[in-house]
Design a protein around this motif. Structure first.
Motif, short mmCIF file in Angstrom:
data_model
loop_
_atom_site.label_atom_id
_atom_site.label_comp_id
_atom_site.label_asym_id
_atom_site.label_seq_id
_atom_site.Cartn_x
_atom_site.Cartn_y
_atom_site.Cartn_z
N PRO A 113 -2.69 15.37 96.15
CA PRO A 113 -3.82 15.24 97.08
C PRO A 113 -4.81 14.16 96.68
O PRO A 113 -5.26 13.37 97.53
CB PRO A 113 -4.47 16.64 97.04
N ASP A 114 -5.14 14.08 95.41
CA ASP A 114 -6.09 13.06 94.97
C ASP A 114 -5.48 11.66 95.07
O ASP A 114 -6.19 10.68 95.30
CB ASP A 114 -6.55 13.34 93.54
N ALA A 115 -4.16 11.56 94.89
CA ALA A 115 -3.51 10.25 95.03
C ALA A 115 -3.61 9.75 96.46
O ALA A 115 -3.83 8.55 96.70
CB ALA A 115 -2.05 10.34 94.59
N TYR A 116 -3.45 10.64 97.43
CA TYR A 116 -3.61 10.24 98.84
C TYR A 116 -5.04 9.77 99.11
O TYR A 116 -5.26 8.79 99.83
CB TYR A 116 -3.26 11.40 99.77
N SER B 102 0.42 19.10 113.84
CA SER B 102 0.08 19.34 112.44
C SER B 102 1.09 18.60 111.57
O SER B 102 2.20 18.31 112.00
CB SER B 102 0.08 20.85 112.11
N LEU B 103 0.68 18.32 110.32
CA LEU B 103 1.48 17.45 109.46
C LEU B 103 1.36 17.89 108.01
O LEU B 103 0.26 18.14 107.51
CB LEU B 103 0.98 16.00 109.60
N ASP B 104 2.52 17.95 107.32
CA ASP B 104 2.56 18.11 105.87
C ASP B 104 2.96 16.79 105.24
O ASP B 104 3.91 16.13 105.73
CB ASP B 104 3.64 19.12 105.43
N LEU B 105 2.32 16.42 104.15
CA LEU B 105 2.76 15.30 103.31
C LEU B 105 3.05 15.89 101.94
O LEU B 105 2.12 16.32 101.23
CB LEU B 105 1.67 14.23 103.21
N VAL B 106 4.33 15.92 101.54
CA VAL B 106 4.70 16.73 100.38
C VAL B 106 5.53 15.95 99.36
O VAL B 106 6.14 14.93 99.66
CB VAL B 106 5.47 18.00 100.79
N GLU B 107 5.53 16.52 98.16
CA GLU B 107 6.37 16.11 97.02
C GLU B 107 5.96 14.78 96.39
O GLU B 107 6.73 14.20 95.61
CB GLU B 107 7.86 16.09 97.40
N LEU B 108 4.78 14.27 96.70
CA LEU B 108 4.31 13.08 96.00
C LEU B 108 3.93 13.45 94.57
O LEU B 108 3.08 14.30 94.34
CB LEU B 108 3.08 12.49 96.71
N ASN B 109 4.59 12.80 93.61
CA ASN B 109 4.30 13.02 92.20
C ASN B 109 3.77 11.72 91.61
O ASN B 109 4.55 10.85 91.21
CB ASN B 109 5.56 13.47 91.46
N GLY C 291 -6.50 5.78 99.97
CA GLY C 291 -7.27 5.43 101.16
C GLY C 291 -6.82 6.05 102.46
O GLY C 291 -7.00 5.45 103.52
N LEU C 292 -6.26 7.26 102.41
CA LEU C 292 -5.77 7.89 103.64
C LEU C 292 -6.87 8.05 104.67
O LEU C 292 -6.71 7.66 105.84
CB LEU C 292 -5.14 9.25 103.32
N ARG D 229 0.78 4.60 98.59
CA ARG D 229 0.39 3.65 99.63
C ARG D 229 1.39 3.69 100.78
O ARG D 229 0.99 3.61 101.97
CB ARG D 229 0.32 2.24 99.06
N LEU D 230 2.67 3.78 100.48
CA LEU D 230 3.67 3.84 101.55
C LEU D 230 3.46 5.08 102.41
O LEU D 230 3.52 5.01 103.65
CB LEU D 230 5.08 3.84 100.95
N MET D 231 3.21 6.23 101.78
CA MET D 231 2.99 7.45 102.55
C MET D 231 1.73 7.34 103.40
O MET D 231 1.69 7.85 104.54
CB MET D 231 2.90 8.64 101.59
#
Length: 309
Positions: A24-27, A269-276, A31-32, A287-289
């Protein structure tokens, strides 16, 4: 202009390695919110959700990993999703591993049923995540959320109550498959889930497969929940995921999917998941996500600023 709410879900208990809790903090750092606001949308960041405390859960499946923690997140996110589904803003859930979708999808399915509308689910993933407690080989519970949301038996401990409303498997489309367990494959084939592996994309192209599903959503006047896993994308361009599988969607295929979703106007609604982020290279996956999310909310590739990594 769309009203959008962001809710972080820093869960890594469902995955086999650490790091997703930083997602979450990476998103946010990538700059999401700013990207979406630049497109004219109104964005509110609600911060991060918190799991409910769960005491010991008795289960016959002793190989399951961190069941109590995942159940605590499922219960909390199910309640959060039910609240957000009733609001006028479109929620984006920032993960966190894919176990979070057990709560988000089930919450949105419950409200959709209350409103008398079908919930459709687009699962953009290298994996089906259609294991049960009995079928999972690894015991990692990020491989179970879609089976739970579709009402497969044995998941009572997730909510400590019966599932209020299951997603009809016929309303699910998995796109990008290239890694499915043996028993999971049987479970999947016993349902009406539409599952397109990378061979189907190679043979038919990604656009016709997605268009057929979106046409069904529109015809049914359904709500559409999209769950985007980082490993849907080719790992050479999206390395920040603990479950890399070669041969994923290309940069253009991924953006094309997002652009088609925007054009459809169906996403609710949208999930953005598994970003490590621990596995990322100079933030390129984050950035790509963010760029893909911007495409879903109206930005075209020709509008993108050229960046170096």
């Amino acid at each position: 202009m769309t009203k959008i709410v962001l809710l972080g879900a820093p869960i890594e208990a469902g995955a086999g390695r650490r790091g997703c809790l930083m997602g979450p903090d990476a998103y946010r750092t990538a700059g999401l919110a700013e990207e979406l606001e630049a497109l004219g949308h109104e964005v509110t960041d609600l911060g991060d959700a918190e799991p409910e405390p769960v005491d010991h859960i008795t289960t016959a499946h002793n190989h399951l990993k961190q069941l109590e923690t995942v159940a605590g997140w499922t219960r909390a996110l199910h309640k959060d999703a039910r609240k957000l589904a009733r609001c006028e803003a479109l929620p984006i859930y920032l993960g966190g591993d894919h176990a979070l979708s057990a709560g988000t999808v089930s919450g949105h399915a419950t409200v959709a049923a209350e409103e008398g509308r079908p919930l459709f689910v687009l699962w953009l993933d290298a994996h089906a995540d259609f294991n049960t407690f009995g079928s999972t080989q690894s015991g990692n519970l990020h491989g179970t959320p879609l089976a739970f949301a579709c009402g497969l038996p044995g998941f009572e401990s997730y909510l400590d109550a019966p599932l209020p409303a299951a997603v009809d498997p016929a309303n699910v489309c998995i796109l990008g498959l290239r890694s499915v367990d043996g028993e999971e494959r049987r479970l999947l084939q016993d349902t009406d889930v539409t599952a397109h592996d990378m061979r189907a994309i190679d043979e038919h192209g990604i656009a016709p497969l997605l268009k057929a599903f979106l046409d069904r959503v529109q015809a049914a006047k359904g709500l559409l929940h999209v769950s985007l896993d980082v490993d849907f994308i080719e790992p050479d361009i999206a390395p920040a995921v603990g479950t890399t599988v070669p041969g994923g969607a290309t940069f253009r295929e991924a953006h094309h999917v997002m652009e088609m979703l925007h054009d459809s106007g169906l996403v609710s609604s949208l999930d953005l998941v598994e970003l490590n982020p621990f596995l990322d290279v100079k933030g390129r996956t984050a950035r790509l996500m963010v760029d893909l999310t911007a495409s879903l909310f109206g930005r075209r590739v020709l509008d993108r600023v050229t960046r170096s990594y």
